[in-house]
Design a protein around this motif. Structure first.
Motif, PDB file in Angstrom:
ATOM      1  N   LEU A   1       1.070  -1.068   0.334  1.00  0.00           N
ATOM      2  CA  LEU A   1       0.061   0.057  -0.316  1.00  0.00           C
ATOM      3  C   LEU A   1       1.079   1.081  -0.201  1.00  0.00           C
ATOM      4  O   LEU A   1       0.629   2.452  -0.576  1.00  0.00           O
ATOM      5  CB  LEU A   1      -0.830   0.400   1.532  1.00  0.00           C
ATOM      6  N   PHE A   2       1.653   1.544   0.480  1.00  0.00           N
ATOM      7  CA  PHE A   2       2.568   2.334   0.656  1.00  0.00           C
ATOM      8  C   PHE A   2       3.756   2.818  -0.409  1.00  0.00           C
ATOM      9  O   PHE A   2       4.310   3.912  -1.335  1.00  0.00           O
ATOM     10  CB  PHE A   2       3.319   2.447   1.857  1.00  0.00           C
ATOM     11  N   THR A   3       4.403   1.268  -1.231  1.00  0.00           N
ATOM     12  CA  THR A   3       4.880   1.659  -2.112  1.00  0.00           C
ATOM     13  C   THR A   3       4.545   1.699  -3.484  1.00  0.00           C
ATOM     14  O   THR A   3       5.301   1.944  -4.748  1.00  0.00           O
ATOM     15  CB  THR A   3       6.280   0.623  -2.224  1.00  0.00           C
ATOM     16  N   TRP A   4       3.274   0.824  -3.931  1.00  0.00           N
ATOM     17  CA  TRP A   4       2.633   0.695  -5.533  1.00  0.00           C
ATOM     18  C   TRP A   4       3.903   0.097  -6.499  1.00  0.00           C
ATOM     19  O   TRP A   4       3.935   0.702  -7.893  1.00  0.00           O
ATOM     20  CB  TRP A   4       1.768   1.629  -5.599  1.00  0.00           C
ATOM     21  N   ARG A   5       4.352  -0.969  -5.399  1.00  0.00           N
ATOM     22  CA  ARG A   5       5.723  -1.436  -6.684  1.00  0.00           C
ATOM     23  C   ARG A   5       6.302   0.526  -7.248  1.00  0.00           C
ATOM     24  O   ARG A   5       7.122   0.272  -7.989  1.00  0.00           O
ATOM     25  CB  ARG A   5       5.233  -2.029  -7.914  1.00  0.00           C
ATOM     26  N   ILE A   6       6.394   1.239  -6.937  1.00  0.00           N
ATOM     27  CA  ILE A   6       7.143   2.211  -7.805  1.00  0.00           C
ATOM     28  C   ILE A   6       9.043   2.280  -7.376  1.00  0.00           C
ATOM     29  O   ILE A   6       9.277   2.209  -5.887  1.00  0.00           O
ATOM     30  CB  ILE A   6       7.001   3.713  -7.214  1.00  0.00           C
ATOM     31  N   PRO A   7       9.473   1.873  -7.705  1.00  0.00           N
ATOM     32  CA  PRO A   7      10.621   1.837  -7.321  1.00  0.00           C
ATOM     33  C   PRO A   7      11.180   2.691  -6.341  1.00  0.00           C
ATOM     34  O   PRO A   7      12.210   2.314  -5.168  1.00  0.00           O
ATOM     35  CB  PRO A   7      11.656   2.284  -8.472  1.00  0.00           C
ATOM     36  N   ALA A   8      11.361   4.114  -6.577  1.00  0.00           N
ATOM     37  CA  ALA A   8      11.599   4.402  -4.978  1.00  0.00           C
ATOM     38  C   ALA A   8      11.012   4.620  -3.584  1.00  0.00           C
ATOM     39  O   ALA A   8      11.794   5.078  -2.883  1.00  0.00           O
ATOM     40  CB  ALA A   8      11.764   6.213  -6.013  1.00  0.00           C
ATOM     41  N   ARG A   9       9.610   4.503  -3.949  1.00  0.00           N
ATOM     42  CA  ARG A   9       9.071   4.275  -2.575  1.00  0.00           C
ATOM     43  C   ARG A   9       9.554   2.622  -1.814  1.00  0.00           C
ATOM     44  O   ARG A   9       9.909   2.404  -0.288  1.00  0.00           O
ATOM     45  CB  ARG A   9       7.988   4.295  -2.987  1.00  0.00           C
ATOM     46  N   VAL A  10       9.946   1.632  -2.986  1.00  0.00           N
ATOM     47  CA  VAL A  10      10.628   0.364  -2.375  1.00  0.00           C
ATOM     48  C   VAL A  10      11.404   0.201  -1.618  1.00  0.00           C
ATOM     49  O   VAL A  10      11.579   0.000  -0.645  1.00  0.00           O
ATOM     50  CB  VAL A  10      10.559  -0.617  -4.571  1.00  0.00           C
TER      51      VAL A  10
END
Length: 408
Positions: free
Chosen positions: A90-99
């Motif tokens: 929920l926090f990252t949505w598979r977005i590399p920078a967020r991961v």
């Protein structure tokens, strides 16, 4: 797919969804569920596993069997895993920078996972966890209890640890990547983290533990008065040799990974292939002949005896009988696959983190199946009267006096 060029170079597609820390936790949780199913099925087969590992019996017949406690622990671990990874998604949505930025979340999960085993928690089996930790402390330095004090349990745990060799390496890589400057535990796994030697050493440690246990067993036999059932202890030396056969696989693989000379790499690759073949086939032979007491690789007379199905043994608890043949074939296939994954250098030639994870899960599955038949064998060995605990656990048991009516 892994290695998708659209994905940042520091992350592969699989790691965007399932970072390395969660893979480690998932496999540990899977092992707890597997042990619960082991206990449950063997309980249904009237095999008393707690007695075999010298674990205290229930004080009352009205108390729930041991596998219920294991299931409760597995449920807690699964809930912990589920909540953490859903929050991560929920926090990252598979977005590399967020991961990469949210790497603290899976690390927090791993800390909580360890805490479940260590911290007393109401409604969880505290005695079982204390017993597990005490056994783990003894086994982790290559120690092994006497037969009357739970030696078989030590052997089971130490053998299970050998199946987690790659997982131990991944756990170290996770922590190393997290602690590196500008590092993140959710980046693409860097299995060179911490140097070129530490991960191979960690992967060799479980085999070294079993190697030392075998030597301790050998010395015990040599110090004790001679008994025909135990012989001079040669079987323990042969078992130690089996575990030591994992070391050349790791050594040649590490040398190959660090070599820059094409000719040297080619020679090391050939040596590595020979080591893999030797380790796989020796381990497979030991599983079938020594751990499961099957006659497949014994003399033709024993293999084709009319008292048992071809290549098996007189007393068989599992049903159907064809299951034994399926398991033998499966064990051979997965033994070969797992021996190859003891090799750190393979990571250099593959971008498929999902493939590495699959191999680790398959090895946990192979060990889970192995436990059923290893415990069945130990139960059968302890059936005859007149043998002491050491005779049962150390000797080559041949139950040639049982007739067909004794089979269960």
């Amino acid at each position: 797919m892994d290695g998708d060029p659209a994905v940042e170079s520091e992350l592969d597609s699989f790691s965007l969804t399932f970072p390395l820390p969660y893979r480690v936790g998932f496999i540990i949780t899977l092992a707890v569920w597997g042990w619960g199913i082991n206990l449950h099925h063997l309980y249904n087969l009237k095999i008393d596993v707690p007695s075999l590992i010298r674990y205290p019996a229930r004080s009352s017949v009205h108390h729930a069997p041991h596998h219920f406690s294991t299931y409760r622990l597995a449920t807690v671990l699964s809930s912990l895993f589920g909540v953490s990874i859903v929050l991560f998604w929920l926090f990252t949505w598979r977005i590399p920078a967020r991961v990469i930025a949210y790497d603290w979340l899976p690390l927090t999960y791993l800390v909580a996972l360890v805490a479940v085993f260590i911290v007393p928690i109401q409604d969880l089996p505290s005695h079982g966890r204390r017993r597990f930790l005490a056994t783990l402390r003894r086994v982790s330095i290559g120690g092994i209890a006497e037969a009357a004090d739970g030696k078989f349990g030590d052997i089971l745990l130490a053998d299970v640890l050998t199946s987690y060799a790659k997982v131990f390496g991944d756990l170290f890589v996770t922590l190393c990547m997290f602690l590196k400057p500008e590092g993140s535990s959710t980046k693409r796994p860097d299995r060179n983290c911490g140097g070129l030697v530490i991960v191979p050493l960690l992967m060799a440690l479980p085999s070294l533990i079993r190697f030392r246990q075998c030597l301790i067993e050998y010395l015990r036999v040599r110090r004790a008065p001679y008994k025909e059932s135990t012989g001079w202890g040669g079987q323990h030396l042969a078992n130690a040799l089996k575990y030591s056969s994992a070391f050349p696989v790791i050594i040649f693989s590490t040398l190959q990974r660090n070599s820059s000379d094409p000719a040297a790499k080619a020679a090391l690759n050939k040596a590595w292939l020979v080591a893999v073949l030797a380790n796989s086939l020796y381990s497979f032979y030991w599983d079938v002949t020594k751990d499961w007491d099957l006659t497949l690789f014994l003399s033709k007379k024993e293999r084709t005896a009319h008292t048992h199905p071809f290549g098996l043994r007189d007393r068989l608890i599992m049903r159907p009988v064809s299951l034994y043949y399926v398991v033998i074939v499966m064990d051979l296939m997965l033994r070969c696959t797992w021996s190859m994954k003891l090799s750190p250098h393979l990571d250099k030639f593959t971008d498929f983190e999902s493939g590495i994870f699959l191999i680790e899960v398959l090895e946990v599955f192979r060990r889970w199946v192995w436990i059923f038949f290893r415990v069945e064998t130990e139960s059968i060995r302890q059936t005859p009267a007149g043998l002491g605990a050491d005779d049962i656990l150390l000797g080559n048991y041949h139950d040639n006096d049982d007739d067909e009516d004794d089979e269960v």
